[in-house]
Scaffold this motif. Sequence first.
Motif, PDB file in Angstrom:
ATOM      1  N   GLY B  77       0.697  -1.201   0.001  1.00 42.37           N
ATOM      2  CA  GLY B  77       0.075  -0.064   0.037  1.00 42.37           C
ATOM      3  C   GLY B  77       0.709   1.276  -0.043  1.00 42.37           C
ATOM      4  N   LEU B  78       2.049   1.087  -0.078  1.00 40.70           N
ATOM      5  CA  LEU B  78       2.962   2.262  -0.037  1.00 40.70           C
ATOM      6  C   LEU B  78       2.823   3.065  -1.296  1.00 40.70           C
ATOM      7  CD1 LEU B  78       6.197   1.432   1.917  1.00 40.70           C
ATOM      8  CD2 LEU B  78       4.114   2.890   2.752  1.00 40.70           C
ATOM      9  N   PHE B  79       2.833   2.501  -2.615  1.00 37.66           N
ATOM     10  CA  PHE B  79       2.957   2.862  -3.898  1.00 37.66           C
ATOM     11  C   PHE B  79       1.290   2.751  -4.339  1.00 37.66           C
ATOM     12  CE2 PHE B  79       2.611   2.760  -8.430  1.00 37.66           C
ATOM     13  CZ  PHE B  79       3.278   4.027  -8.660  1.00 37.66           C
ATOM     14  N   ASP B  80       0.820   4.109  -4.253  1.00 34.51           N
ATOM     15  CA  ASP B  80      -0.804   4.003  -4.493  1.00 34.51           C
ATOM     16  C   ASP B  80      -1.135   5.293  -5.570  1.00 34.51           C
ATOM     17  OD1 ASP B  80      -3.165   4.218  -4.563  1.00 34.51           O
ATOM     18  OD2 ASP B  80      -3.526   4.160  -2.534  1.00 34.51           O
ATOM     19  N   VAL B  81      -1.420   4.858  -6.921  1.00 33.22           N
ATOM     20  CA  VAL B  81      -1.654   5.902  -7.850  1.00 33.22           C
ATOM     21  C   VAL B  81      -2.846   6.750  -7.729  1.00 33.22           C
ATOM     22  CG1 VAL B  81      -0.538   4.566  -9.898  1.00 33.22           C
ATOM     23  CG2 VAL B  81      -2.719   4.143  -9.151  1.00 33.22           C
ATOM     24  N   THR B  82      -3.572   6.352  -6.434  1.00 38.57           N
ATOM     25  CA  THR B  82      -4.818   7.203  -6.181  1.00 38.57           C
ATOM     26  C   THR B  82      -4.304   8.316  -5.142  1.00 38.57           C
ATOM     27  OG1 THR B  82      -5.350   5.910  -4.080  1.00 38.57           O
ATOM     28  CG2 THR B  82      -6.392   5.363  -6.464  1.00 38.57           C
ATOM     29  N   ALA B  83      -2.883   8.432  -4.743  1.00 36.61           N
ATOM     30  CA  ALA B  83      -2.511   9.367  -3.804  1.00 36.61           C
ATOM     31  C   ALA B  83      -2.396  10.777  -4.163  1.00 36.61           C
ATOM     32  CB  ALA B  83      -1.281   8.861  -2.902  1.00 36.61           C
ATOM     33  N   GLY B  84      -3.137  11.132  -5.558  1.00 35.47           N
ATOM     34  CA  GLY B  84      -2.953  12.425  -5.926  1.00 35.47           C
ATOM     35  C   GLY B  84      -3.522  13.589  -5.023  1.00 35.47           C
ATOM     36  N   PRO B  85      -4.588  13.299  -4.338  1.00 37.79           N
ATOM     37  CA  PRO B  85      -5.096  14.347  -3.532  1.00 37.79           C
ATOM     38  C   PRO B  85      -4.189  14.934  -2.356  1.00 37.79           C
ATOM     39  CG  PRO B  85      -6.693  12.930  -3.881  1.00 37.79           C
ATOM     40  CD  PRO B  85      -5.642  12.288  -4.509  1.00 37.79           C
ATOM     41  N   LEU B  86      -3.378  13.773  -2.095  1.00 41.66           N
ATOM     42  CA  LEU B  86      -2.439  14.117  -1.137  1.00 41.66           C
ATOM     43  C   LEU B  86      -1.072  14.866  -1.567  1.00 41.66           C
ATOM     44  CD1 LEU B  86      -1.768  10.696   1.308  1.00 41.66           C
ATOM     45  CD2 LEU B  86      -2.538  12.976   2.006  1.00 41.66           C
ATOM     46  N   MET B  87      -0.824  14.359  -2.748  1.00 40.57           N
ATOM     47  CA  MET B  87       0.543  14.994  -3.452  1.00 40.57           C
ATOM     48  C   MET B  87       0.057  16.661  -3.773  1.00 40.57           C
ATOM     49  SD  MET B  87       2.236  12.448  -3.952  1.00 40.57           S
ATOM     50  CE  MET B  87       2.213  10.566  -4.017  1.00 40.57           C
ATOM     51  N   GLN B  88      -1.393  16.804  -4.116  1.00 41.63           N
ATOM     52  CA  GLN B  88      -1.672  18.160  -4.513  1.00 41.63           C
ATOM     53  C   GLN B  88      -1.416  19.060  -3.151  1.00 41.63           C
ATOM     54  OE1 GLN B  88      -5.222  17.551  -6.739  1.00 41.63           O
ATOM     55  NE2 GLN B  88      -3.867  16.079  -7.877  1.00 41.63           N
ATOM     56  N   LEU B  89      -1.783  18.405  -2.103  1.00 45.82           N
ATOM     57  CA  LEU B  89      -1.665  19.477  -0.813  1.00 45.82           C
ATOM     58  C   LEU B  89      -0.054  19.980  -0.650  1.00 45.82           C
ATOM     59  CD1 LEU B  89      -3.612  17.627   1.937  1.00 45.82           C
ATOM     60  CD2 LEU B  89      -4.342  19.505   0.728  1.00 45.82           C
ATOM     61  N   ARG B  91       2.843  21.505  -1.710  1.00 45.88           N
ATOM     62  CA  ARG B  91       3.675  22.213  -2.875  1.00 45.88           C
ATOM     63  C   ARG B  91       4.986  22.356  -2.580  1.00 45.88           C
ATOM     64  NH1 ARG B  91      -0.395  26.217  -2.050  1.00 45.88           N
ATOM     65  NH2 ARG B  91       1.425  27.446  -1.233  1.00 45.88           N
ATOM     66  N   PHE B  92       5.875  21.585  -3.389  1.00 42.10           N
ATOM     67  CA  PHE B  92       7.212  21.648  -3.194  1.00 42.10           C
ATOM     68  C   PHE B  92       7.955  22.784  -4.169  1.00 42.10           C
ATOM     69  CE2 PHE B  92       5.904  17.297  -2.561  1.00 42.10           C
ATOM     70  CZ  PHE B  92       6.190  17.322  -1.011  1.00 42.10           C
ATOM     71  N   ASP B  93       7.431  24.127  -3.651  1.00 41.03           N
ATOM     72  CA  ASP B  93       8.058  25.038  -4.443  1.00 41.03           C
ATOM     73  C   ASP B  93       9.098  25.972  -3.605  1.00 41.03           C
ATOM     74  OD1 ASP B  93       6.409  25.917  -2.252  1.00 41.03           O
ATOM     75  OD2 ASP B  93       5.012  26.909  -3.579  1.00 41.03           O
ATOM     76  N   GLY B  94       9.749  25.281  -2.559  1.00 41.73           N
ATOM     77  CA  GLY B  94      10.613  25.902  -1.727  1.00 41.73           C
ATOM     78  C   GLY B  94       9.872  26.832  -0.501  1.00 41.73           C
ATOM     79  N   SER B  95       8.680  26.880  -0.561  1.00 40.86           N
ATOM     80  CA  SER B  95       8.060  27.762   0.482  1.00 40.86           C
ATOM     81  C   SER B  95       7.787  26.849   1.667  1.00 40.86           C
ATOM     82  CB  SER B  95       6.654  28.121   0.034  1.00 40.86           C
ATOM     83  OG  SER B  95       5.903  27.326  -0.023  1.00 40.86           O
ATOM     84  N   ALA B  96       7.813  27.460   2.918  1.00 36.85           N
ATOM     85  CA  ALA B  96       7.706  26.664   4.168  1.00 36.85           C
ATOM     86  C   ALA B  96       6.034  26.366   4.438  1.00 36.85           C
ATOM     87  CB  ALA B  96       8.237  27.366   5.282  1.00 36.85           C
ATOM     88  N   HIS B  97       5.678  25.877   3.401  1.00 34.30           N
ATOM     89  CA  HIS B  97       4.151  25.810   3.585  1.00 34.30           C
ATOM     90  C   HIS B  97       3.902  24.149   3.933  1.00 34.30           C
ATOM     91  CE1 HIS B  97      -0.160  25.568   2.283  1.00 34.30           C
ATOM     92  NE2 HIS B  97       0.145  24.158   1.752  1.00 34.30           N
ATOM     93  N   ILE B  98       3.099  23.985   4.999  1.00 28.27           N
ATOM     94  CA  ILE B  98       2.769  22.534   5.446  1.00 28.27           C
ATOM     95  C   ILE B  98       1.109  22.472   5.433  1.00 28.27           C
ATOM     96  CG2 ILE B  98       2.710  21.129   7.342  1.00 28.27           C
ATOM     97  CD1 ILE B  98       5.506  21.080   7.835  1.00 28.27           C
ATOM     98  N   PRO B  99       0.661  21.524   4.923  1.00 32.03           N
ATOM     99  CA  PRO B  99      -0.841  21.456   4.907  1.00 32.03           C
ATOM    100  C   PRO B  99      -1.353  21.442   6.357  1.00 32.03           C
ATOM    101  CG  PRO B  99       0.044  19.833   3.370  1.00 32.03           C
ATOM    102  CD  PRO B  99       1.342  20.491   4.088  1.00 32.03           C
ATOM    103  N   THR B 100      -2.583  21.660   6.663  1.00 31.72           N
ATOM    104  CA  THR B 100      -3.249  21.387   8.122  1.00 31.72           C
ATOM    105  C   THR B 100      -3.552  20.045   8.185  1.00 31.72           C
ATOM    106  OG1 THR B 100      -5.201  21.896   7.473  1.00 31.72           O
ATOM    107  CG2 THR B 100      -3.832  23.904   8.116  1.00 31.72           C
TER     108      THR B 100
END
Lengths: 461, 275
Positions: B77-89, B91-100
């Motif tokens: 269950g670690l590799f999951d192609v349905t994990a998109g909604p998590l990935m979208q939370l 943002r790996f853009d260098g900002s220090a943004h962590i989802p709630t």
Amino acid sequence: MNNNNNKLQSVDVSLSTSNSLSSAFPLPSLSRQSASKSIAGALALASCGLFANGAQAAEEGSFTDGWQVDAALMYYGEQERVQAIEAIGTAQKTFDDESTVDLKLVVDSLTGASASGAVAQTSSQTFTRPSGNGQYTIKAGDTPLDDTFHDTRLQGSANGSWVLNSDWKINGGVYGSKEYDYMSIGLNGGAERGFNKDNTTLFFGGAYSFDVVDPEGGRPVALSSMAIRDHYNSDDSFQAAFDATRQRGSDNKQTVDLMLGVTQILNQRWLLQANYGISSVSGYLTDPFKVLSVVDESGTTEDIRYENRPDSRLKHSVYLMTKGALDSGVVDFSYRFNTDDWDLTSHTLETHYRYYFSGSFYGQLHLRYYTQSKVDFYQPFLLSDEPLPEFASADYRIGDMDAYTFGVKFGHRLAGGHEMTYRLEYYQQNPTSDEPLPGQLQELDIFPTQKAITAQFSYSF
Amino acid sequence: MASPCELLMATDDVQIAATMLKLAIEEVSRIEQKYSRFIPHNPLWQLNHGLGKTCTIDAETSKLLHFALQCFELSEGLFDVTAGPLMQLWRFDGSAHIPTQPAIDRAMALVGFERLTLSETSLHLPEGMQLDLGGIAKEYAADSVAYLLAARFATISVLVNLGGDIACPVAKSPPWQVGIENPTKLDTAAKVLSISKGALATSGDTRRFIEVDGKRYGHIIHPRTGYPVVDAPRSVTVIAPNCVTAGMLSTMAMLKGKAAEAFLAEQQLQFTVYR
């Protein structure tokens, strides 16, 4: 995570080939001993199934060697004025995923009446037809419309684009159109170069066209007075007077366009495009069917004169557009600025928003606002007590105006890759002249609002 | 594919090279057009916008999803192609943004391959769930191009490189030399691997990470916690018989965090790990 010091276990990796629905898969419990050792082998085995048939055949509809053919039928109708029916056929062939050839054929038929440029009067008016054969009468209070307007036009074009190498792409094409009293031929070419992994594209292009103007009854002598049959005793004396207002033979017009532009991909979803264009037109630029009323201080028409425009025009345009892919649609915004040495400047703001209701059905909104300031020789009428200018035109299309377009479009993708679209647009043009009106003209609608509807149906094979 | 792609061909026949390149470009474009998440109303988009209805899928999509199912099961269950909604939370853009946490919980409710119903010809995706084949499609494209070229030019060695996912279907002597990027010094090769036949794939956070309070979160999200894996290696490169296998193993190793090297050592494959 558990460590991987477990003993080997066999893992079932056979690809299910039964047609039964494999219902929800039980999630392996985390406490289960993981079988790390065999994972690599199991994956390798499982992946064999992916390529069992070797190459995957490309799906129908992608990279076809055939032609993509579109057909469209368009209706354009102005309230009580010009009506046009246009049939458009296009065919595109893609030689590989980049080089293309496009062919286009358009047939349109125009009928109806168009504003001649003369002003309305409180009494009826009579005008000679542009051919000199016969006349037409306009009721009191009505905007003079020339009802002799009917024409069938055939247009064809062929364009190609070729990829030279990973950096350069070139395109070129030819164009021709023919109608009863007008002919146009042209050619165009351009090149684009990608930079920065194609995130930036620079393009430049040029076009040349040559038009021949040969109106029925000949081209009017600039600013000459329209001969009216009622003012002459005989057909012969009228014909002689009419002939005196005409130049023999055809004339031509040449256009050279140059454009420079850049497209920049901003991120995964947005791109920005900016263009600068310059266009030089020379030759016969006058509209042979447009006239001006010469009025006295009471606003009463004393004479009708044929218009005259300069024989060259240099235009500049700047265009900015941004386009974005949304989660379930596409949106674009654009702004265009035009200016020329006739003093006409215009601004256009436009947006399209497309929303996909499903994978095969979309709706699209189109909004456009246009505003223009008149050319320096535009006059809604001439005054009889003022000297005749060198250039004058009362053509509302080069006067002060605002225009709005509101449109909707729907598209369906059908089985077999065919596509159907319908479009309906409403257009309204409001002249915004602040010209002081003498006498009777104040009681009349000298600057009428114009409304038009466009309806289009197209089908892609 | 949004990454540099190259094709190395051991031939001096321009005609053959051009044909190979054309085949490769067409195949990669075909797969991208079909499975990219960024192309509206392509087949993947249609599955993701099926509104909870059962959709018909073609043979290729069925095979790919069945393979993704195998990966899901093999990785527990670690590799999951349905994990998109998590990935979208994240943002790996260098900002220090962590989802709630509530946002993560909401996304987690839409994740889990076990909730799909898959057959040879159809897929039922519960409403709100979506497939993201980003972790598999590029490797699949590299393999697909490799098999395609090998089927047609069985004697010409090629190296297909789609943004670091590399497949070499026909043995080459001397072997290809592939440089592995040093995550601490980007764009310089830290190590050279020799590969004659097979494939190589790299997972890593060398170019995409966020740093919060000195802690570096990499771009590998753990579908069971909703958070990026802690103590994951900076990058993992694996050599395997084909690219999808190599890609899957390197991703799984990342997900193992501290245990990445131990996991790979057990697989008896060539690998390189940077921490």
